[in-house]
Design a protein around this motif. Structure first.
Motif, short mmCIF file in Angstrom:
data_model
loop_
_atom_site.label_atom_id
_atom_site.label_comp_id
_atom_site.label_asym_id
_atom_site.label_seq_id
_atom_site.Cartn_x
_atom_site.Cartn_y
_atom_site.Cartn_z
N SER A 1 0.81 -1.21 0.00
CA SER A 1 0.00 0.00 0.00
C SER A 1 0.85 1.27 0.00
CB SER A 1 -0.93 0.01 1.22
OG SER A 1 -1.81 -1.09 1.14
N ALA A 2 2.10 1.16 0.43
CA ALA A 2 2.98 2.32 0.49
C ALA A 2 4.40 1.90 0.11
CB ALA A 2 2.98 2.90 1.90
N ALA A 3 5.21 2.88 -0.27
CA ALA A 3 6.61 2.59 -0.57
C ALA A 3 7.32 2.16 0.71
CB ALA A 3 7.28 3.83 -1.15
N GLY A 4 8.31 1.32 0.57
CA GLY A 4 9.07 0.84 1.72
C GLY A 4 9.19 -0.67 1.71
N ASP A 5 9.73 -1.20 2.80
CA ASP A 5 9.96 -2.64 2.91
C ASP A 5 8.70 -3.39 3.31
OD1 ASP A 5 12.60 -2.31 2.27
OD2 ASP A 5 13.34 -2.50 4.32
N ILE A 6 8.56 -4.58 2.76
CA ILE A 6 7.55 -5.54 3.19
C ILE A 6 8.26 -6.86 3.42
CG2 ILE A 6 6.88 -6.05 0.80
CD1 ILE A 6 4.06 -6.76 1.92
N THR A 7 7.99 -7.47 4.55
CA THR A 7 8.58 -8.75 4.90
C THR A 7 7.47 -9.76 5.16
OG1 THR A 7 10.51 -7.71 5.92
CG2 THR A 7 10.04 -9.98 6.59
N ILE A 8 7.64 -10.97 4.64
CA ILE A 8 6.74 -12.06 4.99
C ILE A 8 7.52 -13.08 5.80
CG2 ILE A 8 5.13 -11.75 3.08
CD1 ILE A 8 6.54 -14.07 1.62
N GLN A 9 6.86 -13.72 6.75
CA GLN A 9 7.49 -14.67 7.66
C GLN A 9 6.56 -15.85 7.86
OE1 GLN A 9 10.57 -14.64 9.74
NE2 GLN A 9 9.84 -16.73 9.91
N LEU A 10 7.09 -17.07 7.71
CA LEU A 10 6.34 -18.29 8.01
C LEU A 10 6.48 -18.61 9.50
CD1 LEU A 10 7.05 -20.79 5.09
CD2 LEU A 10 4.81 -19.99 5.84
N TYR A 11 5.39 -19.11 10.07
CA TYR A 11 5.36 -19.51 11.48
C TYR A 11 4.89 -20.96 11.59
CZ TYR A 11 5.78 -14.61 12.78
OH TYR A 11 6.24 -13.33 12.95
N THR B 1 4.48 -7.80 7.15
CA THR B 1 4.71 -6.64 8.02
C THR B 1 4.05 -5.36 7.52
OG1 THR B 1 6.76 -6.13 6.86
CG2 THR B 1 6.92 -7.53 8.84
N ALA B 2 3.66 -5.29 6.26
CA ALA B 2 3.10 -4.06 5.70
C ALA B 2 1.73 -4.34 5.08
CB ALA B 2 4.05 -3.48 4.65
N ALA B 3 0.91 -3.30 5.01
CA ALA B 3 -0.38 -3.43 4.34
C ALA B 3 -0.12 -3.69 2.86
CB ALA B 3 -1.20 -2.16 4.53
N HIS B 4 -0.89 -4.60 2.27
CA HIS B 4 -0.65 -4.98 0.88
C HIS B 4 -1.87 -5.69 0.30
CE1 HIS B 4 0.07 -9.38 1.61
NE2 HIS B 4 0.13 -8.90 2.83
N THR B 5 -1.87 -5.81 -1.03
CA THR B 5 -2.92 -6.54 -1.73
C THR B 5 -2.26 -7.67 -2.52
OG1 THR B 5 -4.24 -4.53 -1.94
CG2 THR B 5 -4.79 -6.37 -3.40
N PRO B 6 -2.44 -8.92 -2.09
CA PRO B 6 -1.85 -10.04 -2.82
C PRO B 6 -2.45 -10.13 -4.24
CG PRO B 6 -2.56 -10.75 -0.64
CD PRO B 6 -3.12 -9.38 -0.88
N ILE B 7 -1.58 -10.23 -5.22
CA ILE B 7 -2.01 -10.43 -6.60
C ILE B 7 -2.13 -11.93 -6.87
CG2 ILE B 7 -1.40 -10.08 -9.03
CD1 ILE B 7 0.29 -7.65 -7.99
N ASN B 8 -1.10 -12.66 -6.47
CA ASN B 8 -1.09 -14.11 -6.64
C ASN B 8 -0.12 -14.71 -5.63
OD1 ASN B 8 -1.89 -16.53 -8.14
ND2 ASN B 8 0.28 -16.63 -8.66
N MET B 9 -0.57 -15.75 -4.95
CA MET B 9 0.31 -16.49 -4.04
C MET B 9 0.10 -17.97 -4.28
SD MET B 9 0.82 -16.31 0.07
CE MET B 9 -0.43 -17.39 0.71
N ALA B 10 1.18 -18.66 -4.53
CA ALA B 10 1.15 -20.11 -4.69
C ALA B 10 1.98 -20.72 -3.58
CB ALA B 10 1.70 -20.50 -6.05
N SER B 11 1.43 -21.74 -2.94
CA SER B 11 2.12 -22.42 -1.84
C SER B 11 2.09 -23.92 -2.06
CB SER B 11 1.45 -22.10 -0.51
OG SER B 11 1.35 -20.71 -0.32
N ARG B 12 3.21 -24.58 -1.76
CA ARG B 12 3.28 -26.03 -1.89
C ARG B 12 3.92 -26.61 -0.64
NH1 ARG B 12 6.72 -28.52 -6.62
NH2 ARG B 12 8.30 -27.48 -5.41
N VAL B 13 3.30 -27.65 -0.11
CA VAL B 13 3.81 -28.37 1.04
C VAL B 13 3.94 -29.83 0.64
CG1 VAL B 13 3.44 -29.03 3.44
CG2 VAL B 13 2.66 -26.79 2.63
N ARG B 14 5.11 -30.40 0.87
CA ARG B 14 5.35 -31.82 0.60
C ARG B 14 5.92 -32.48 1.83
NH1 ARG B 14 8.46 -32.15 -5.21
NH2 ARG B 14 6.67 -31.64 -6.48
#
Length: 126
Positions: free
Chosen positions: A59-69, A112-125
């Motif tokens: 939503s704004a300029a700057g860093d965005i971080t994603i973290q798995l838990y 960590t930042a406000a955002h709009t996901p365009i596409n996310m693909a996730s795979r678990v094996r």
């Protein structure tokens, strides 16, 4: 062997420090991993490889971080950071291996930042 492939392409604005939903199941094999709400549940003992690819518009300029838990604890090294410039989309990738022992384990993803996901693909094996 179990495998889960999920995609989120809803385009819904997510608030700062909020959970990113994995979306809906596209493919699933076996019963050791399943989608449950916005999280993935690991049901069987053993090791699981997890891959996440997220294209999003912060939503704004700057860093965005994603973290798995895993069970509410950050998975070491399972994060990615990108710097957004002028509303451009960024691509974030995570790959990791987790261990599940004896009971169900919850995998979740936060940004960590406000955002709009365009596409996310996730795979678990596992």
């Amino acid at each position: 062997m179990s495998e889960l492939y999920a995609v989120n392409s809803t385009g819904q604005l997510l608030a700062e420090n909020s959970q990113v939903p994995f979306g809906s199941v596209v493919r699933r094999r076996g019963c050791d991993c399943r989608l449950d709400g916005d999280s993935i549940i690991l049901c069987g003992n053993g090791y699981y490889d997890i891959d996440v690819s997220l294209s999003t518009e912060p939503s704004a300029a700057g860093d965005i971080t994603i973290q798995l838990y895993q069970d509410g604890v950050a998975i070491k090294g399972a994060n990615a950071t990108a710097t957004a410039v002028g509303g451009d989309a960024v691509n974030l990738f995570i790959t990791c291996t987790v261990r599940n022992c004896c009971c169900n384990s919850v995998i979740s993803l936060f940004a960590t930042a406000a955002h709009t996901p365009i596409n996310m693909a996730s795979r678990v094996r596992g």
